[in-house]
Design an enzyme around this catalytic site. Sequence first.
Site, PDB file in Angstrom:
ATOM      1  N   ASP A 303      15.894 -19.141 -16.566  1.00 21.11           N
ATOM      2  CA  ASP A 303      15.591 -18.967 -15.065  1.00 21.11           C
ATOM      3  C   ASP A 303      14.482 -17.695 -15.499  1.00 21.11           C
ATOM      4  O   ASP A 303      14.682 -17.203 -16.495  1.00 21.11           O
ATOM      5  CB  ASP A 303      16.828 -18.766 -14.179  1.00 21.11           C
ATOM      6  N   GLU A 498      17.262 -16.787  -2.123  1.00 18.64           N
ATOM      7  CA  GLU A 498      18.348 -16.162  -3.085  1.00 18.64           C
ATOM      8  C   GLU A 498      19.132 -15.060  -2.689  1.00 18.64           C
ATOM      9  O   GLU A 498      19.686 -15.415  -1.549  1.00 18.64           O
ATOM     10  CB  GLU A 498      17.564 -15.708  -4.394  1.00 18.64           C
TER      11      GLU A 498
HETATM   12  C1  BGC Z   1      15.183 -18.774  -8.984  1.00 17.68           C
HETATM   13  C2  BGC Z   1      14.674 -20.346  -9.458  1.00 17.68           C
HETATM   14  C3  BGC Z   1      13.321 -20.437  -9.536  1.00 17.68           C
HETATM   15  C4  BGC Z   1      12.750 -19.454 -10.420  1.00 17.68           C
HETATM   16  C5  BGC Z   1      10.976 -19.541 -10.578  1.00 17.68           C
HETATM   17  C6  BGC Z   1      14.179 -17.754  -9.837  1.00 17.68           C
HETATM   18  O1  BGC Z   1      14.505 -16.792  -9.116  1.00 17.68           O
HETATM   19  O2  BGC Z   1      16.525 -18.615  -9.260  1.00 17.68           O
HETATM   20  O3  BGC Z   1      15.474 -21.365  -8.867  1.00 17.68           O
HETATM   21  O4  BGC Z   1      13.078 -21.876  -9.967  1.00 17.68           O
HETATM   22  O5  BGC Z   1      12.616 -18.227  -9.669  1.00 17.68           O
HETATM   23  O6  BGC Z   1      10.531 -19.252  -9.300  1.00 17.68           O
END
Ligand code: BGC
Length: 609
Positions: A303, A498
């Site tokens: 991630d 998030e």
């Molecule tokens: C998220 C992911 C995402 C990534 C890229 C992260 O903060 O947890 O789900 O794919 O960012 O944007």
Amino acid sequence: MRSRLLAFGLPAALALVAHGGPVRADPGPGPAPYLDPHLSVQDRVEDLLGRMSLDDKLGQMTQPERRYVTPAEVTRYRIGSVLSSGGSAPDPNTPQSWADMYDGLQRAALAGPLRIPIMYGVDAVHGDNNMVGATIFPHNIGLGATRDPALVRGIGAATAAEMAGTGVDWDFAPCVCVARNDRWGRTYESFGEVPELPSMMTTIIDGLQGDELGGPTSVLATAKHFVGDGGTEGGDDRGDTRLPEKELRAVHLPPFRAAVKRGVGAVMVSYSSWNGLKMHHNRYLITDVLKGELGFTGFVVSDYNGIDEIDGRPGFTKDEVAAAINAGIDMVMVPTEWRRFIDYLRDGVKDGDVPMSRIDGANRRILTKKFELGLFERPMADRSHLKTIGSAPHRKLARRAVAESQVLLKNDDVLPLDEDDKVFVAGRSADDIGMQSGGWTITWQGRPGPITPGTTILDGIREAADPDATVSYSKDGGGIDSSYDVAIAVVGETPYAEYHGDKTGDLGLDDADLKTIGRLRAAGVPVVVVLVSGRPLDIAAELPKWDALVAAWLPGTEGEGVADVLYGDADPRGRLPVTWMRSGDQEPINEGDGKKPLFPFGYGLTYDG
Ligand code: BGC
């Protein structure tokens, strides 16, 4: 997806002259074998691998963010992939500039000595949602309510088509998390709280990737976040999932098993921990279980800054880089500090902390997907697909998905509305594309306002009502009187994404929404509440005052789908993908745990009883 103009089927010499760089290995009389599309992918990978230097290989494992890397650096550092994080878009944010940006970076990658194309990754988690004008589909929680895997496959295909015209060939979706605690800010990214729902909806992978990678609008899908992201204590985003292995396997692993079966190209590791151990260095789960036991043959991506999480201190160290790669991560999403990542990984190899076999293994997996996608033959954006972006057929599909996702939770004989009814509409989410689309829409967090073209829920109501019927609107409910047949309050959550959406306290409606509903009720007309939210809210105390309640989830740009159900043009057929709490302190509450919910998992009324 990619233009066939730049064909590597050309005699190698010509192709190489066209790109101005000699292939390092002895070119021989014909094209270098890895450039020959008639050879098997495996043979091409092995041939290419044999020509690559350590620096070429390190570059393939590195994924910077578009704002922090220039095309010249892509060439120089042999970068394997670039990403747009949530909301990171070219300026102006138009399909054309996405395609120009993609092609510019791709040309830079092809200018490297071995001419290895990049993959470009985005979070197209409900349509190609970073791009203004794209069709925005309901977030996964709404799709889970439809129980319609064929529909979801169609949404995957439509999303891929909208991406394809811009050249973007990699989607960080689907999130196959099993959301066990509605306090979690990513609950809406989940198809549901039981493993069967996300597993069933892995059909979206078939839609995104097509029957096989390499089709005209095929993009690489990513099952995320491996594993247990939806099971953290308290619904804490990036927190700790404390479960015995048996339960982790029973609840959180099945959707990944289903995704692997469907041939998902990538898996993204979760920020979270399992019993205190950060997933980003969990070799057992990544290498032994995912790659070994489940037989995953694609590549594993970290991630965003995920390797920073390993030792719990900000930033990453050489040890964290080695730990992540040795655990089985093949590509690292390292948005800004990618040069340092490459240096640390090179040191790790030289010091013997990272075996060369891991570097080769990671490259094999990444290159295999690039060959399968057809990127060596068709690296550039195929702009003939640009016309699908926000097209009428896609918006129609989205409208159908919205209608199918509506869950009717209460109905004291008010719904469906009659098209002649005199209707008063109110609420912060009634006439607002941003509110009804939620997070991961144009920007990372999403925001209220007319952020992208679409039809608001109010627009949909106006369209569904008879042209001669009165449909009045005020955001806060002011101006209503007793002459109306019905009032519709469209209320809910302000967009978030998030951890910004984690809720540790109250899970009820905002004061502004309660006041709006209060004004409508005071007029003495029946009140229908349409809840636009990414999760169940704590509404038990309010519910007796409402005559009807519809959970609309986060429908996206096609608000008519909500009106279709309100007016009975579509029957409500959505079923709760999550258990609806009776009060916030019941969280976590899930099917089969013996707690008494307000509405059980699977609940949903119809008009015919
Ligand atoms: C998220 C992911 C995402 C990534 C890229 C992260 O903060 O947890 O789900 O794919 O960012 O944007």
